[in-house]
Design a protein around this motif. Structure first.
Motif, mmCIF file in Angstrom:
data_model
loop_
_atom_site.group_PDB
_atom_site.id
_atom_site.type_symbol
_atom_site.label_atom_id
_atom_site.label_comp_id
_atom_site.label_asym_id
_atom_site.label_seq_id
_atom_site.Cartn_x
_atom_site.Cartn_y
_atom_site.Cartn_z
ATOM 1 N N LEU B 353 17.803 1.794 -1.956
ATOM 2 C CA LEU B 353 17.257 1.726 -3.311
ATOM 3 C C LEU B 353 15.881 1.058 -3.307
ATOM 4 C CD1 LEU B 353 18.660 2.277 -6.289
ATOM 5 C CD2 LEU B 353 20.129 2.557 -4.298
ATOM 6 N N TRP B 354 15.789 -0.073 -2.610
ATOM 7 C CA TRP B 354 14.501 -0.787 -2.548
ATOM 8 C C TRP B 354 13.445 0.048 -1.832
ATOM 9 C CZ3 TRP B 354 12.286 -5.325 -4.307
ATOM 10 C CH2 TRP B 354 13.121 -6.178 -5.052
ATOM 11 N N ILE B 412 -2.414 -0.703 1.561
ATOM 12 C CA ILE B 412 -1.718 -1.786 2.264
ATOM 13 C C ILE B 412 -0.951 -1.158 3.424
ATOM 14 C CG2 ILE B 412 0.141 -3.492 2.055
ATOM 15 C CD1 ILE B 412 -0.862 -4.102 -0.731
ATOM 16 N N LYS B 413 -1.222 -1.598 4.625
ATOM 17 C CA LYS B 413 -0.656 -0.954 5.796
ATOM 18 C C LYS B 413 0.611 -1.663 6.287
ATOM 19 C CE LYS B 413 -3.808 2.151 5.870
ATOM 20 N NZ LYS B 413 -3.445 3.421 5.213
ATOM 21 N N ASP B 414 1.418 -0.938 7.034
ATOM 22 C CA ASP B 414 2.578 -1.488 7.744
ATOM 23 C C ASP B 414 3.756 -1.837 6.843
ATOM 24 O OD1 ASP B 414 1.838 -1.515 10.546
ATOM 25 O OD2 ASP B 414 0.274 -2.909 9.946
ATOM 26 N N VAL B 415 3.619 -1.648 5.542
ATOM 27 C CA VAL B 415 4.732 -1.962 4.639
ATOM 28 C C VAL B 415 4.473 -1.193 3.348
ATOM 29 C CG1 VAL B 415 3.539 -4.018 3.745
ATOM 30 C CG2 VAL B 415 6.025 -3.869 3.560
ATOM 31 N N PRO B 416 5.516 -0.606 2.761
ATOM 32 C CA PRO B 416 5.284 0.047 1.470
ATOM 33 C C PRO B 416 5.003 -0.990 0.392
ATOM 34 C CG PRO B 416 7.609 0.169 2.061
ATOM 35 C CD PRO B 416 6.897 -0.449 3.229
ATOM 36 N N TYR B 428 7.873 -4.370 0.192
ATOM 37 C CA TYR B 428 9.265 -4.427 0.655
ATOM 38 C C TYR B 428 9.315 -4.147 2.150
ATOM 39 C CZ TYR B 428 14.138 -3.381 1.433
ATOM 40 O OH TYR B 428 15.414 -3.371 1.939
ATOM 41 N N PHE B 429 9.866 -5.095 2.899
ATOM 42 C CA PHE B 429 9.829 -4.995 4.359
ATOM 43 C C PHE B 429 11.037 -4.295 4.954
ATOM 44 C CE2 PHE B 429 7.036 -8.457 3.163
ATOM 45 C CZ PHE B 429 5.894 -8.142 3.865
#
Lengths: 489, 489
Positions: B353-354, B412-416, B428-429
């Motif tokens: 969901l996240w 923003i890279k590496d993470v949504p 969110y990691f």
């Protein structure tokens, strides 16, 4: 150095000292040798090792007497001859690894090889002490393959200039791309030999993009690329544990096109008399019909697929597409750095190994924990800090006691399965956790079942035996495997 | 039943009793009405409700006096007139949901609607007592949308014949596809009204493949399909909380082709005067250039994407491809049944969901725990047993207190990341767990940061404020989000 006896798949080496009358012996002197044993003939290239010494290396693959004779454009190096005896391989030496089937590898002596790789890209560019530490960590690890670069790495966490390079020179003073730096190779060769002693294959990465013109090794001319490849192959191919990885993340090397990779693959193929394994490793996606860059792994000089992907279910389609063994050399690393590819847990790393393995691939490990001195396993080697290697060792043991020639059984639905129909099944549920598993077994045999906890490394028998259409109760938690074996009657 | 007052977006209904002289009033009687308010005219179809009663339903969307007049091929039903007053909507009634932007929905009154869906496919085909239990569970849940079928479901765990069907008849005696069963619809309508009272949208699934000829509703003729759709729309479209899902897993309905779906979509579009949301839900992959079956969601009658996929990273490409809001209505269910799609943990369900939410989609919940009487939420409703709904409620609260119009921030890279550039960020990691997060913030403002533990449902401030190029320390465990907000000056 006139060896008289060499074990099978060992390195025979002969050195010829010749006071050097040439301005550049690397480019001027041609030297090759033909080795003969009975009907068999193998041609190898010699190389200049600096200090007025020329060398010829050879890996005999048959027991018995061998002779050789040289040819050269330099009279003093021409028509030299020699001989040695090749004896049986010593314990632990199974010869080079080759493709055994569309899904598997084996050693030249026919014994199975199941890759459990790791990655220390730039370990041979670190200090001697750190290299020794890396070897010690590898000795105590479950890994039997390591990905390592010939060229140094320039990248996040990798900003120190190495002491020696492939070519003589330095970033400051520039490099002479028409000569080599034998001391660099001598060091690397010693590490490759030490890896062989540990039973570890050296997956040697010939090109990579982590340069971006800083040194310029990623954008040499076609002539220099070929000059470099021929030298590397002349030096390294006699080591039985060498594999050729044409490049890491080749699709990030914008200076090269698909045609360049065709040509470079063929140079490797033509110059390596032993046919060491050849692959090329992607950076982003594996294929895209419209891409000008992505490489077609069905080409005949590609032996196996060296895949990068985080989603191990993709193994299914890659296996079908290429019909070659699939090694997932990168699927993210256990660690905690900011980069997305380098901060998964040991649990997730272990899970990905299992997931890919049971889908019929071979998945590699990597580790990227933050370190006060930026010594990170993935590039520098050093110590292993993570929790996955021990579990990877457990997976390795599970596979090593399994029958040979396990294949993907895709008639089993809802869970990947590896096994031998009617005899042996290994199902891996991963994040899925059914409390019951229906399975169709033959009516006329009895089967035992065991729950394998891939994280806690336990194997527990399930009560009873199973036959025909049956349902096996499971503990209903993630990361379990189920092993089902035909009972001995 | 002559209402004089109807709230805005409520249901106006008029019933006309006419002793039935027709062999089959469902097919013979044509009845429509035109509703007028000032310049505004809306044409709706009436329907036969059994027991000699014809009905006309209408949902007024504007406050003030409305009049209507009927037309019919039956003189007694023709040229009837009536009037009523439309008053302001009562509290909790925001009108139907519509698409607000390429990434978002809103209610007709302009207030935001953030879908948090669940699925109980066949809940209206269960016993009354079970339906009441389902409503009670929904009342205590975070869900504001439910996927539910008009036709009953025949499938694993679904083998009981329902008491009433869309058409009169039974599996044993056959069905009369030229008539309807008003009692079935009356029951379903009551449930839709009750859902509206709970603030829950009814995502009504018009066709589905879980029949396979058992009843034959999945393989009716084009004429019968149209007859059915026109009746369903005449009955249900006046309910403000209705959405039209043309089908569940349409690509598993091998009797229909893409052209059929075009036609059926257009029938819905032409007959529904309110333009309720329309979508179609895939079973396997979303697109495949060579497929004869997979449907092109860029067609104009598709309002939003109703996706099934287990890998939420796919949201990125689906969003880009269609430029319409993406609702991931199925991404596996929390549970423990043997089927792969129905046995993920509450942790994994929460994570998905996240993951999908922060990638700019809206992800639906489902639950499939084994039950001694096979009462499984995903199909039958009943009670919720899982651990994810509470966490989904937490996510819903986090989003409800966020500014409106959050968008995906792909710089923003590496993470949504979802947010409003320079103002608000939600990263969110997931399974990734960096111990530090670098971020570039404007130099001229101060930002506060909080760690959101998505599983433990805690929000903890990180000490200090942040500006410019900075690095935020994180606890280094999975399933965390980071909320960064511009401080009030």
């Amino acid at each position: 150095m006139n060896q008289k006896i060499v074990e099978r798949w060992g390195v025979y080496e002969t050195a010829i000292k010749l006071l050097n009358p040439f301005e550049n012996p690397y480019s001027i002197v041609q030297l090759e040798a033909i080795f003969r044993s009975g009907e068999r003939m193998v041609k190898v290239n010699g190389f200049y090792d600096g200090d007025d010494v020329y060398k010829i290396r050879f890996m005999p693959d048959a027991v018995g007497p061998w002779t050789f004779s040289t040819s050269s454009n330099v009279p003093a190096l021409d028509a030299l001859t020699g001989e040695f005896d090749c004896t049986d391989a010593e314990a632990g030496n199974h010869g080079p690894v080759r493709v055994a089937s569309r899904d598997s590898f084996e050693y030249a002596d026919g014994s199975p090889y199941i890759p459990f790789g790791t990655t220390c890209y730039a370990w041979v560019h670190q200090s001697g002490a750190l290299q020794e530490e890396t070897l010690e960590a590898l000795r105590n690890s479950p890994f039997n393959k390591i990905r390592m670069c010939v060229f140094p790495k320039r990248y996040t966490f990798n900003v120190t200039e190495p002491a020696l390079f492939v070519f003589p020179g330095s970033k400051e003073d520039g490099f002479d791309l028409e000569r080599f730096e034998p001391r660099f190779f001598q060091g690397m060769e010693r590490r490759i030999e030490q890896l062989a002693e540990l039973g570890i294959e050296a997956d040697v990465i010939l090109f990579h993009p982590y340069d971006k013109g800083h040194w310029g090794f990623d954008r040499m001319s076609p002539d220099r690329d070929e000059f470099y490849l021929r030298y590397v192959i002349a030096r390294l191919s006699a080591y039985r544990n060498v594999w050729w990885s044409l490049a890491n993340e080749y699709d990030f090397m914008r200076e090269k096109r698909k045609e360049d990779w065709d040509r470079l693959f063929q140079i490797v193929q033509e110059n390596d008399p032993y046919g060491h394994l050849r692959s090329i490793h992607n950076g982003t996606k594996m294929y895209d019909p419209e891409s000008l860059v992505l490489y077609d792994h069905s080409k005949p000089w590609v032996d196996h697929v060296s895949l990068q992907h985080w989603d191990l279910t993709v193994v299914d389609s890659i296996r079908r597409k290429y019909g070659k063994p699939v090694v997932v050399d990168e699927c993210c690393y256990e660690g905690d750095i900011p980069r997305r590819w380098g901060n998964i847990t040991g649990e997730e790393m272990t899970h990905r190994l299992w997931e890919g393995t049971i889908r019929g691939a071979y998945v590699g490990h990597g580790e990227t924990y933050m370190h006060p001195e930026d010594i990170i396993w993935w590039s520098h080697g050093g110590e292993l800090h993570g929790t996955s290697p021990e579990r990877i060792g457990f997976l390795r043991k599970v596979l090593e006691v399994a029958p040979r020639n396990l294949t993907v059984i895709d008639t089993i639905k809802d869970v990947p399965a590896l096994g031998i129909q009617n005899d042996y099944y290994l199902l891996y549920f991963g994040i899925h956790r059914p409390i019951v598993r229906p399975i169709q077994l033959p009516e006329d045999a009895a089967y035992t079942a065991e729950v394998i906890d891939t994280w806690n490394m336990t194997i527990k028998p399930i009560e009873g035996t199973f036959s025909g259409d049956c349902a096996i109760s499971l503990p209903g938690r993630p990361y379990l495997a189920l092993r089902i074996r035909r009972s001995m009657q």
